[in-house]
Design an enzyme around this catalytic site. Structure first.
Site, short mmCIF file in Angstrom:
data_model
loop_
_atom_site.label_atom_id
_atom_site.label_comp_id
_atom_site.label_asym_id
_atom_site.label_seq_id
_atom_site.Cartn_x
_atom_site.Cartn_y
_atom_site.Cartn_z
CD GLU A 227 -2.87 -0.48 2.66
OE1 GLU A 227 -2.71 0.59 3.28
OE2 GLU A 227 -3.65 -1.37 3.02
CD GLU B 58 -7.63 6.51 7.03
OE1 GLU B 58 -8.04 5.43 6.59
OE2 GLU B 58 -6.42 6.78 7.17
CD GLU C 95 -11.93 1.84 0.43
OE1 GLU C 95 -12.31 0.88 1.13
OE2 GLU C 95 -10.74 2.06 0.18
CE LYS D 238 -10.69 2.08 4.56
NZ LYS D 238 -9.26 1.88 4.31
#
Ligand SMILES: *[C@@H]1O[C@H](CO)[C@@H](O)[C@H](O)[C@H]1NC(C)=O
Ligand SMILES: *[C@@H]1O[C@H](CO)[C@@H](O)[C@H](O)[C@H]1NC(C)=O
Ligand SMILES: *[C@@H]1O[C@H](CO)[C@@H](O)[C@H](O)[C@H]1NC(C)=O
Ligand SMILES: *[C@@H]1O[C@H](CO)[C@@H](O)[C@H](O)[C@H]1NC(C)=O
Ligand SMILES: *[C@@H]1O[C@H](CO)[C@@H](O)[C@H](O)[C@H]1NC(C)=O
Length: 483
Positions: free
Chosen positions: A264, A327, A318, A321
């Protein structure tokens, strides 16, 4: 006879110099902590349309694995942390998991690896002691299905596993992790021919130290870099410095031979007020420059021959999250499949696209006139000397580049414009870059047997002694340019 000797000599020199530095690979993390994402089959179409052929998941969702079948997209799946204790305790539990979540899909779905747990050492439930036993049981289950040589096992570790990371050469793992888990895991990875997965976020280091780390250094942009006082290597990006801290930590324990995959890395396009640096332009610069860096080949200063294999975080923003705004904003795409920003993702895009901007994104600008090397930094990469290669190797490569290689070395002759600074490193960088540009930055034209590597920023033109350096704090940085 003389000609023949010369030819065979050239071939010898060539084969000594050009152990090609392979290009690395770009994949993407397909996280699904959201309630507004496209269906898995639409996502597979999106990946194909973008030329993305490697994807990493956080589970073994059957809808996703089925949609990925026969797509020729390589897949890393994950065994969640919650299952580690059961898998570690019970071989038949591991067998059943592999049967239901792996063998059922393979080989139609090209599963190439299983991430066993994720950032296990910082799991609030502290599942660390189950990790290696779980990996071993899954390996046994894979072997029962004859899948152990096709599917690798690893486990993504966060950089917080390091005790020390600055300077990179001092990199070491946290003492309390070394005997219980780091060594057993690295032994396991070595025995099975696998690799360590590392999650590396220069963004976090930047947010916490934005007064001392330059944004240019964090985003692979033009900057003079910092010299590691421990090994004399120059770092021009925080990403390289972070990875080399991991390599130094592994080397210190004798695992120089175990490879690393960056499972990542990413940069958010939006953040809270105090999340300095979170912006669309910075995300485009970080990810775009990283992709260019990876696909043009070469590794970090400490392991210049190891191609970088990287999974970007993440495919989508997303919305479910938790945590700070950043985030929910790491995606390259909105759930609508619209791009958050436009960056090249494939070698074809990089090569065919001379209009790639230094900020990482693509833009419509006129290509440089044919036969003329553009003086701007648009869409460019450069070749520089690797000081770590040693004087002898640098000199041999310099002689080759200026001789048979046909680099234009007139400007570095005594009295000419680029003679100063009169150092082997500076002259070699000049010659290597001339050769590299002449070869139109082709694969393998910036390696010289490890004496050179590709950078995404123009090499320094200001003599180093004119700069006021400061190497302190968590990371080294340039405080002020003084002329
Ligand atoms: C693994 O397979 C089992 C059995 O099909 C299923 O119940 C479970 O949800 C799967 N695990 C994951 C994480 O998808
Ligand atoms: C599948 O992908 C591999 C690279 O991962 C490539 O070499 C191969 O040609 C692809 N096969 C098809 C049928 O596209
Ligand atoms: C996690 O568990 C190990 C033993 O299994 C223990 O040594 C360690 O202190 C624990 N760490 C935390 C943060 O609780
Ligand atoms: C796979 O398992 C078989 C049988 O246990 C073993 O002989 C072989 O060496 C293993 N291969 C790898 C790559 O671990
Ligand atoms: C990158 O730079 C170009 C030219 O300055 C600009 O048009 C474009 O908006 C920038 N991209 C981002 C994402 O800031």
């Amino acid at each position: 006879m003389a000609t023949l000797t010369l030819i065979s000599h050239s071939i010898l020199v060539l084969s000594l110099l050009f152990t090609f530095a392979d290009a690395g690979s770009i994949g993407i993390n397909y996280g699904r902590v959201a309630n507004d994402l496209p269906s898995p089959s639409k996502v597979v179409e999106l990946l194909k349309s973008q030329g993305i052929d490697r994807v990493k998941l956080y589970d073994t969702d059957s809808g996703v694995l089925t949609a990925l079948a026969n797509s020729n997209i390589s897949v890393v799946v994950a065994l969640p942390n919650e299952l580690l204790s059961s898998v570690a305790a019970d071989q038949s539990f591991a067998d059943n998991w592999v049967q239901a979540n792996i063998s059922q899909y393979y080989p139609n779905t090209k599963i190439e690896a299983i991430a066993v747990g994720n950032e296990v050492f910082v799991d609030p439930k502290n599942t660390t002691k189950f990790l290696v036993p779980a990996m071993k049981n899954i390996q046994t289950s894979l072997a029962k299905n004859n899948l152990n040589s096709s599917i690798k096992l690893s486990s993504p570790v966060a950089l917080s596993a390091l005790q020390s990371s600055y300077p990179s050469s001092s990199g070491s793992f946290k003492t309390e992790l070394i005997e219980p888990v780091i060594k057993p895991m690295l032994d396991f990875l070595r025995q099975t021919g696998s690799y360590l997965m590392v999650n590396a976020y220069p963004f976090f280091a930047y947010v916490d130290n934005s007064n001392s780390i330059s944004l240019e250094y964090a985003l692979f942009k033009t900057n003079p870099g910092t010299v590691d006082s421990g090994n004399g290597l120059r770092y021009t990006s925080l990403f390289d410095a972070q990875l080399d801290a991991v390599f130094a930590a592994m080397n210190a324990l004798g695992y120089n031979d175990v490879k690393v995959v960056v499972s990542e890395t990413g940069w958010p396009s939006k953040g809270d007020e105090k999340e300095t640096g979170a912006s669309q332009a910075n995300a485009a610069a970080y990810n775009g420059n990283l992709v260019r860096r990876v696909l043009t080949g070469g590794g970090t200063p400490l392991r210049p021959q190891d191609p970088l294999n990287v999974y970007l975080f993440a495919l989508f923003n997303e919305n479910q999250k938790t945590g700070p705004t950043s985030e929910r904003n790491y995606g390259l795409f909105y759930p609508t499949e619209e791009k958050v920003y436009d960056i090249p993702l494939t070698t074809a895009e990089l090569n065919g696209d001379q209009s790639t901007m230094a900020n990482g994104s693509k833009a419509q600008v006129a290509p440089a006139p044919a036969g003329e090397v553009s003086s701007s930094s648009v869409g460019q990469t450069w070749c520089v000397a690797n000081v770590n290669a040693g004087e002898e190797k640098l000199q041999t490569a310099l002689d080759y580049a200026c001789g048979e290689g046909g680099a234009d070395c007139r400007p570095i002759q005594e009295g000419a414009t680029c003679y100063s600074p009169n150092t082997l490193e500076a002259h070699a960088s000049y010659a290597f870059n001339s050769y590299y540009q002449k070869k139109t930055r082709g694969a393998g034209s910036c390696d010289f047997g490890g004496a050179a590597y590709v950078v995404t920023q123009p090499p320094m033109r200001v003599p180093y002694r004119l700069l006021n350096w400061k190497d302190e704090g968590e990371f080294g940085y340039l405080v002020k340019v003084q002329y």
